[in-house]
Design a protein around this motif. Structure first.
Motif, mmCIF file in Angstrom:
data_model
loop_
_atom_site.group_PDB
_atom_site.id
_atom_site.type_symbol
_atom_site.label_atom_id
_atom_site.label_comp_id
_atom_site.label_asym_id
_atom_site.label_seq_id
_atom_site.Cartn_x
_atom_site.Cartn_y
_atom_site.Cartn_z
ATOM 1 N N VAL A 288 0.855 -1.175 0.000
ATOM 2 C CA VAL A 288 0.000 0.000 0.000
ATOM 3 C C VAL A 288 0.895 1.231 0.000
ATOM 4 O O VAL A 288 1.951 1.229 0.629
ATOM 5 C CB VAL A 288 -0.901 -0.018 1.252
ATOM 6 N N ALA A 289 0.480 2.277 -0.699
ATOM 7 C CA ALA A 289 1.274 3.501 -0.778
ATOM 8 C C ALA A 289 1.685 3.965 0.611
ATOM 9 O O ALA A 289 0.923 3.852 1.566
ATOM 10 C CB ALA A 289 0.478 4.599 -1.467
ATOM 11 N N GLY A 290 2.908 4.496 0.691
ATOM 12 C CA GLY A 290 3.345 5.074 1.958
ATOM 13 C C GLY A 290 3.914 4.064 2.915
ATOM 14 O O GLY A 290 3.965 4.295 4.119
ATOM 15 N N ASN A 291 4.366 2.902 2.419
ATOM 16 C CA ASN A 291 4.965 1.911 3.306
ATOM 17 C C ASN A 291 6.464 1.779 3.097
ATOM 18 O O ASN A 291 7.039 0.752 3.410
ATOM 19 C CB ASN A 291 4.276 0.559 3.121
ATOM 20 N N GLY A 292 7.076 2.825 2.575
ATOM 21 C CA GLY A 292 8.527 2.805 2.402
ATOM 22 C C GLY A 292 8.950 2.619 0.964
ATOM 23 O O GLY A 292 10.141 2.522 0.680
ATOM 24 N N GLN A 293 7.983 2.601 0.047
ATOM 25 C CA GLN A 293 8.343 2.415 -1.367
ATOM 26 C C GLN A 293 9.240 3.542 -1.873
ATOM 27 O O GLN A 293 10.205 3.289 -2.590
ATOM 28 C CB GLN A 293 7.081 2.361 -2.244
#
Lengths: 510, 360
Positions: A288-293
């Motif tokens: 999910v966006a915002g997990n360290g990508q």
């Protein structure tokens, strides 16, 4: 029953482009109506006219059988039209309640507002604590704020712009439950999305636009995803051509216990990530966006430099301390998620944008001077090979549509023939035709022996494209396994942070 | 009839060239109106300020020597501003360049040789660079805003002049005047046209502008400055570190301001005096913007601003306009320019009045 919304002959002309050309369709009360189309097909323009952000040049909008002139979004809300945008407008440092209060047209005492919010949440099963700070919420929860904000106005029509692009499969299911409930109560929903299977699962009617014109209004349940995609792009759709039974070469990119420091206030750092990509292999990283990508991409590309040379190796050579330019020389190219302002400079010509990342690999620099002829030639090749819709190398990047800019950026990197390519969201907001072309380019590059890492939130994309898959959650990466061994349920759980017993990233404290 | 601003798909090149000219024209028109309203001969004032320096050949040499420092400093600033590095303290760096050159001139007092002047020029450039290094260091190490530090350092540099010319560098034969002794022949900038005051600094300014134009359009250095200013995030992705760019931008703009300073002290002044800081460093900010942050534009803009300086002096004597009038004209020019810039990205469109909301 009269139609809730009826558009007749809506036309909107922009300088040089006819965004909507006599578009007519109707939305019935309680109907979930999909609006489908490629990038630049005119969906956003159409929706903006319904919501009063712009005015049509010609045509009529009828609302509950009355002709209306929607002057601005405030007037739209007054009519009973709500909209949830793709990009949220929330203040991260404020609470849910404060954010909602700021967005209300009428001034409502905070206590009354809170009870109304709780009422809406209870009715639709939208769990959310009004006193939490937005910064601590997941993207799915943030979207709920926007939905609650829209529902507080008791809308008769809710417009949702690409609402599922940032959600886990479980969150998508929850959203659909809410939308179905709303529709059952008579609220019409205009649903914009690229994800055709979702439209098949959710919508009653689909209106398909192509190049500003209405192509078809159909029943998505009677169509296949493929037939709808073909109507959108106007031609047959190509499948990804992947040689069967490919074997992989030796390990090419090896990442060993990579961690990053915390950079921004709300950024999630990478925490002790290890994985290996072999020559010819495509590794997918779901999450999910915002997990360290973003931190992972920056750490791999060299925008964030760690303190361990061996944390990242290419063909055994440690590159952990090298900067982006040196890593490119070693064969590692990267495409960040944000196109405008990060992967490309909007005010620069495409030719100048090619200099940004290709100058050293393709010999565009001689004694500190830029060989603009070489940049122009290369840019022309990217435009031709990737079918970028641009006037030429002298067009500014900012004048391209999002999908075309993405095609250009992907072309710019893949035509450099990097031995390792790391891409984030390669087809985000890109139409089906362009996405297929980008996917094929990635597969072709891998078949030529490159190691590829694809970071994406689109599970369909990862499952179609990748050989192996890992899931990132709160900066930690699950063990990479062949993509065929995963089912959607399991990926969804990993995305939500439930790690299996086989989790490979639990580290011994150093 | 109603007008509305509408975003252009591509920034207008025509407008980016046209607005500086429009700004100058509007300044002349509004200047005439304003000065007429407060009781001066407004049209005469505009004529004296903008036209007399051009039509009177005796004023051309003044134009040249006023434009030279403006062009040199403006070129440096245009490079730094491209990279969004806001060096506002060029005046201070100009002063330090002048002081460094003065130091060499006093050390070599009485000596002869071709090497004196190049050594002074080198010292001037290094002096300006060193002074610009302070804000660069504070910005890159401690994240202190360079606008404030570079501006405040300007005032410190002026105090340093006052100290030096009152005590250690004071002219022993100067009858107590706070100034240094007149430089020896070897430390004076030669004039290039006999019988005029046009010194070597004038061609140097043009050459600096041309070289800077070439570097900014063709080199990786110029590319770095442009990309860091246009999209810092993309610059990092492209491999250009922000700190290195700040250092380069400050050193180049500081070095050029220092060059202007040493040329000024070795040319028109030939000694260090309390009146050495003449606000060239601040006026050059207007020059940089009026020149569209393009070194070729800066050459033109430097001449335009030099016209207002020379014309302002003319108007003082002929129609008794106060000295501050020059500043007012220059400021108006900057305001019109900045306001006109919106037309580069937006177009003005006439819209027919629309009926108001028919909320059904």
């Amino acid at each position: 029953m009269p139609n809730r919304l009826e558009l007749t002959g809506i036309t909107k002309q922009f300088p040089g482009v006819l965004a909507n050309d006599h578009v007519s369709f109707a939305v019935k009360p309680g109907e979930i109506h999909a609006l489908l189309g490629e990038n630049g097909a005119g969906k956003s323009t159409l929706v903006k006219m319904i919501y009063g952000i712009m005015q049509p040049d010609a045509g009529e909008i009828r609302w509950n059988d009355e002709p209306v002139m929607v002057a601005n979004p405030k007037a739209a809300r007054k009519l009973g039209i709500g909209m949830v945008f793709q990009h949220f407008s929330l203040f991260e440092a404020l609470t849910v309640l404060e954010n909602i209060a700021l967005g209300m047209d009428a001034k409502i005492p905070s206590r009354e507002l809170e009870s109304r919010i709780r009422g809406v949440m209870e009715t639709y099963g939208l769990a959310l604590d009004p006193h939490r700070t937005v910064a601590t919420l997941s993207v799915g929860e943030r979207q709920r704020i926007e939905i609650v904000r829209a529902l507080l106005l008791n809308p008769q029509l809710l417009i949702m712009d690409e609402p599922t692009s940032v959600l886990t499969p479980q969150e998508v299911d929850q959203l659909f439950t809410v939308l179905r409930k709303l529709a059952a109560e008579g609220c019409s929903i205009l649903y914009i999305s690229h994800k055709l299977h979702e439209i098949k699962a959710l919508c009653d009617t689909a209106t398909i636009l192509r190049a500003g014109k209405l192509v078809d209004t159909c029943d998505p349940r009677q169509e296949t995803s493929r037939s709808m995609a073909e109507k959108m792009i106007g031609t047959g759709l190509k499948d990804i051509v992947k040689a069967a039974g490919r074997t992989f070469g030796p390990p090419k990119l090896v990442v060993n216990r990579l961690s990053t420091g915390k950079t921004g206030h709300f950024d999630v750092p990478v925490d002790n990530v290890s994985f290996t990509v072999r020559a010819g292999e495509i590794l997918g990283i779901a999450g999910v966006a915002g997990n360290g990508q973003n931190a992972l991409l920056d750490a791999l590309s060299g925008e964030l430099i760690g303190d361990d040379s061996e944390a990242i190796t290419i063909d055994g050579l440690g590159i952990g301390l090298l900067n982006t330019t040196e890593r490119r020389r070693q064969g590692l190219c990267a495409v960040p998620e944000e196109r405008n302002g990060h992967a490309a400079v909007g005010d620069f010509t495409l030719s100048d944008n090619s200099v940004l990342t290709a100058r050293d690999r393709l010999g565009m620099v001689m004694m500190g001077l830029i060989n603009s002829g070489a940049a122009k030639t290369y840019t022309g090749r990217v435009i031709a090979d990737f079918a970028v819709k641009a006037l030429g190398p002298a067009s500014t990047a900012g004048s391209l549509s999002g999908g075309n800019l993405q095609k250009y950026i992907m072309g710019r990197e893949t035509l450099q023939k990097p031995s390792v390519l790391v891409v984030s969201q390669p087809t985000w907001g890109v139409d089906a035709g362009a996405a297929a072309a980008i996917h094929q380019a990635l597969v072709d590059l891998s078949m030529a022996g490159s190691a590829i890492v694809v970071i994406s939130q689109d599970l369909d994309e990862l499952r179609a494209l990748c050989d192996t898959l890992a899931v990132i959650n709160m900066g930690r990466l699950s063990e990479a396994r062949p993509v065929k061994e995963f089912n959607v349920e399991e990926i969804g759980l990993l995305m939500g942070g439930v790690h299996g017993a086989t989790e490979g990233t639990d580290a011994i404290p150093a | 009839m109603q007008f509305r601003l509408e975003k252009r798909r591509e920034p207008s090149r025509l407008m980016s060239y046209a607005t500086p000219f429009a700004a100058v024209l509007l300044t002349m028109v509004l200047g005439a109106v304003v000065f007429s309203l407060i009781g001066y001969n407004g049209i005469g004032a505009v004529r004296e300020i903008f036209l007399t320096p051009l039509t009177n050949p005796y004023k051309w040499q003044d134009l040249g020597i006023k434009a030279a420092p403006l062009i040199i400093i403006g070129t440096g600033l245009s490079i730094a501003y491209r990279a969004n590095v806001w060096n506002i303290g060029a005046e201070g760096q100009y002063v330090m360049g002048g002081l460094a050159g003065t130091g060499i001139a006093l050390l070599t007092y009485g000596m002869t040789g071709w090497w004196v002047l190049p050594l002074m020029v080198l010292a001037g450039i290094l002096g300006g660079m060193a002074y610009a290094a302070i804000p660069a260091f504070l910005r890159t190490k401690l994240n202190v805003n360079e606008i404030l530090t570079s501006l405040m350092l300007t005032y410190a540099s002026v105090q340093l002049i006052y100290y030096l010319i009152r005590a250690p560098w004071k002219d022993p034969m100067g009858m107590g005047f706070p100034q240094t002794r007149l430089f020896s022949e070897a430390a004076r900038l030669p004039t290039i046209i006999p019988g005029t005051i046009v010194h070597l600094g004038v061609p140097i300014a043009i050459i600096v502008g041309l070289i800077a134009w070439f570097i900014m359009t063709r080199s990786v250095f110029g590319y770095r400055m442009r990309v860091v200013g246009a999209a810092p995030h993309a610059a990092r992705y492209g491999g250009f570190s922000e700190n290195k760019t700040i250092w380069l931008a400050m050193l180049v703009s500081g070095g050029l301001a220092g060059l202007a300073g040493v040329l000024e002290v070795a040319g028109p002044f030939q000694r260090m005096v309390p009146g050495f800081p003449t606000n060239y460093g601040f006026t050059a900010i207007i020059v940089a913007f009026l020149g569209r942050l393009n070194p070729l534009g800066v050459i033109l803009a430097g001449i335009v601003l030099a016209i207002t300086f020379v014309g302002g002096e003319v108007a003082q004597t002929t129609i008794g306009l106060p000295n501050a009038a020059t500043g007012i004209f220059q400021a108006m020019m900057l305001f019109f320019l900045l306001a006109g810039d919106i037309l580069i990205k937006y177009r003005l469109r006439r819209v027919s009045p629309q009926p108001s909301v028919g909320a059904a």
